[in-house]
Write a protein that holds these residues in place. Structure first.
Motif, PDB file in Angstrom:
ATOM      1  N   GLU A   1      29.394  -1.744  37.651  1.00  0.00           N
ATOM      2  CA  GLU A   1      29.660  -0.206  37.683  1.00  0.00           C
ATOM      3  C   GLU A   1      30.789   0.007  39.030  1.00  0.00           C
ATOM      4  OE1 GLU A   1      30.827   3.148  37.640  1.00  0.00           O
ATOM      5  OE2 GLU A   1      28.731   3.359  36.427  1.00  0.00           O
TER       6      GLU A   1
ATOM      7  N   CYS B   1      30.816   4.872  41.573  1.00  0.00           N
ATOM      8  CA  CYS B   1      29.621   5.721  41.163  1.00  0.00           C
ATOM      9  C   CYS B   1      28.826   6.023  42.614  1.00  0.00           C
ATOM     10  CB  CYS B   1      28.346   4.957  40.722  1.00  0.00           C
ATOM     11  SG  CYS B   1      27.878   3.375  41.690  1.00  0.00           S
TER      12      CYS B   1
ATOM     13  N   VAL C   1      27.612  -2.714  41.989  1.00  0.00           N
ATOM     14  CA  VAL C   1      28.116  -1.338  41.870  1.00  0.00           C
ATOM     15  C   VAL C   1      29.083  -1.203  43.085  1.00  0.00           C
ATOM     16  CG1 VAL C   1      26.165  -0.308  40.838  1.00  0.00           C
ATOM     17  CG2 VAL C   1      26.403  -0.439  43.208  1.00  0.00           C
TER      18      VAL C   1
ATOM     19  N   THR D   1      33.266   3.845  34.042  1.00  0.00           N
ATOM     20  CA  THR D   1      32.197   4.461  34.897  1.00  0.00           C
ATOM     21  C   THR D   1      31.231   5.545  34.250  1.00  0.00           C
ATOM     22  OG1 THR D   1      31.896   5.526  37.055  1.00  0.00           O
ATOM     23  CG2 THR D   1      33.973   6.232  35.866  1.00  0.00           C
ATOM     24  N   THR D   2      30.065   5.551  34.945  1.00  0.00           N
ATOM     25  CA  THR D   2      29.231   6.720  34.600  1.00  0.00           C
ATOM     26  C   THR D   2      29.152   7.689  35.843  1.00  0.00           C
ATOM     27  OG1 THR D   2      27.529   5.675  36.032  1.00  0.00           O
ATOM     28  CG2 THR D   2      27.448   4.901  33.737  1.00  0.00           C
TER      29      THR D   2
ATOM     30  N   VAL E   1      23.228   5.409  35.833  1.00  0.00           N
ATOM     31  CA  VAL E   1      24.061   4.202  35.818  1.00  0.00           C
ATOM     32  C   VAL E   1      23.381   3.119  34.767  1.00  0.00           C
ATOM     33  CG1 VAL E   1      22.351   3.226  37.379  1.00  0.00           C
ATOM     34  CG2 VAL E   1      24.815   2.597  37.407  1.00  0.00           C
TER      35      VAL E   1
ATOM     36  N   LEU F   1      25.508   2.554  31.369  1.00  0.00           N
ATOM     37  CA  LEU F   1      26.997   2.214  31.353  1.00  0.00           C
ATOM     38  C   LEU F   1      27.506   1.411  30.159  1.00  0.00           C
ATOM     39  CD1 LEU F   1      29.883   2.015  32.632  1.00  0.00           C
ATOM     40  CD2 LEU F   1      28.716   0.041  34.096  1.00  0.00           C
TER      41      LEU F   1
END
Length: 384
Positions: free
Chosen positions: A58, A61, A112, A300-301, A308, A311
């Protein structure tokens, strides 16, 4: 040692083994191939035809710094008392016990990029980290990893309500230019003093800018609307800085300009409602359009905007709308690692890299696919 066998190994480094093996030792990938001799001291995972991939990444976030279901006490995302706070460090607010980290691991997300939000013109420093551990200090891959800046609605909404700058997009850009100018002057003054052997009093706030000005880390630019994206590019070029274009919701309107900037795009969150004016034109077509114009794309979430663990499903929707399966998988693995500046350690399955591996029952972008195993630094941290 850990041996994974009988899996469809997608290395994301140009090679796919329809029936391959991976050997892990001391947290690193030691060997990859079609067959590896088993020994008695190996722990064996039989993937049984499942997809063996690099752990999902990710690229933008707020996991751990905006905790779930804790309200004010669990939200340390935005220091809304000063529009310019480069000295803030995400590591001082991230709670590794945030339940979202467990969700991430169950979704095959092994690392992340997380940090401050977009209330301020300059929000502070992001960190790139693993998703399993008790102490943030043990989970860090790169820190600082980026400096958060923000354009558009958020800074002007927050500070116009306080009766101070920025209340307009002009003021946001002006504050950032002023801040970067002062930081560059500080850098020059420090370098001259040190070269002459003179005493120099360090400024804690200005010191935070040095990795940015030295092009060691990028500006992480929150920009949804096309005009805000272009303002971010304009300022980045004025000061000769590295930058990532985060959200880039209207990138499909100006793909040629995004590509010409050479700045990568981290697109999303898209699987959510159009909650603000600046995201009225968001679409899952954006990643494909921007990629085909020549831009390196990750997804990206913006967790917790989208949880997350979804994703990979966002990647599936982007793949369906034009990004394609191969680029969809790259957008949540090697592309994300490259954009975050950590591709030497994660993002692909290659000898010597961190043994961050996710094993799925099939294509992780498909809704019925299950995560079977998640492995971080060679340790099994999730098993279905």
């Amino acid at each position: 040692m850990l041996l994974i066998k009988n899996g469809k190994v997608l290395t994301m480094a140009g090679i796919t083994y329809e029936k391959g093996c991976i050997l892990v030792e001391d947290g690193k990938i030691k060997e990859i191939g079609e067959s590896i001799v088993e020994t008695e001291n190996m722990e064996i995972i039989d993937a049984k035809g499942g997809w063996v991939m690099p752990g999902i990444i990710e690229a933008h976030c707020h996991i751990g710094i905006m905790e779930e279901d804790k309200g004010f006490e669990g939200n340390d995302t935005n220091e809304m008392t000063d529009p310019v706070t480069p000295q803030l460090r995400a590591i001082d607010a991230i709670n590794p016990m945030d339940t979202a980290f467990n969700d991430a691991v169950e979704g095959g997300v092994t690392s992340v990029m997380t940090g401050p939000g977009s209330a301020n013109v300059v929000g502070g420093q992001f960190v790139f980290m693993k998703t399993k551990g008790k102490s943030i200090d043990d989970m860090i891959v790169k820190e600082p990893a980026a400096m958060k800046i923000a354009f558009g609605e958020n800074p002007k909404r927050v500070y116009s309500g306080k009766g101070k700058m920025p209340a307009t997009r002009m003021a946001t850009a002006a504050l950032l230019r002023e801040t970067l100018t002062k930081a560059a002057q500080y850098k020059e003054k420090k370098e001259k003093a040190l070269a002459k052997g003179e005493d120099f009093t360090e400024d804690f706030k200005q010191e935070a800018w040095l990795p940015v000005l030295n092009q060691e880390i990028p500006l992480k630019a929150h920009a949804h609307r096309s005009d805000d994206i272009l303002t971010a590019i304009r300022i980045g070029k004025e000061f000769n800085l590295h930058m990532t274009l985060d959200h880039c919701s209207e990138g499909h309107f100006i793909p040629e300009y995004v590509a010409a900037s050479s700045y990568p795009a981290i697109i999303g969150p898209t699987l959510t409602r159009r909650s603000k004016i600046e995201v009225q034109n968001k679409t899952f077509k954006t990643p494909g359009i921007v990629h085909k114009a020549g831009t390196l794309v990750a997804l990206t979430t913006d967790h917790p905007v989208i949880p997350v663990q979804y994703l990979s499903k966002c990647a599936g929707l982007a793949a369906k709308e034009g990004l394609g399966i191969e680029e969809g998988l790259k957008a949540i693995t090697i592309n994300a690692a490259t954009i975050c500046g950590v591709a030497d350690r994660v993002g692909s399955l290659e000898v010597g890299k961190d043994a961050d591996i996710a094993i799925f029952s099939g294509n992780p972008m498909e809704i019925f696919t299950d995560t079977l195993y998640t492995i971080i630094d060679g340790q099994i941290v999730y098993k279905a």
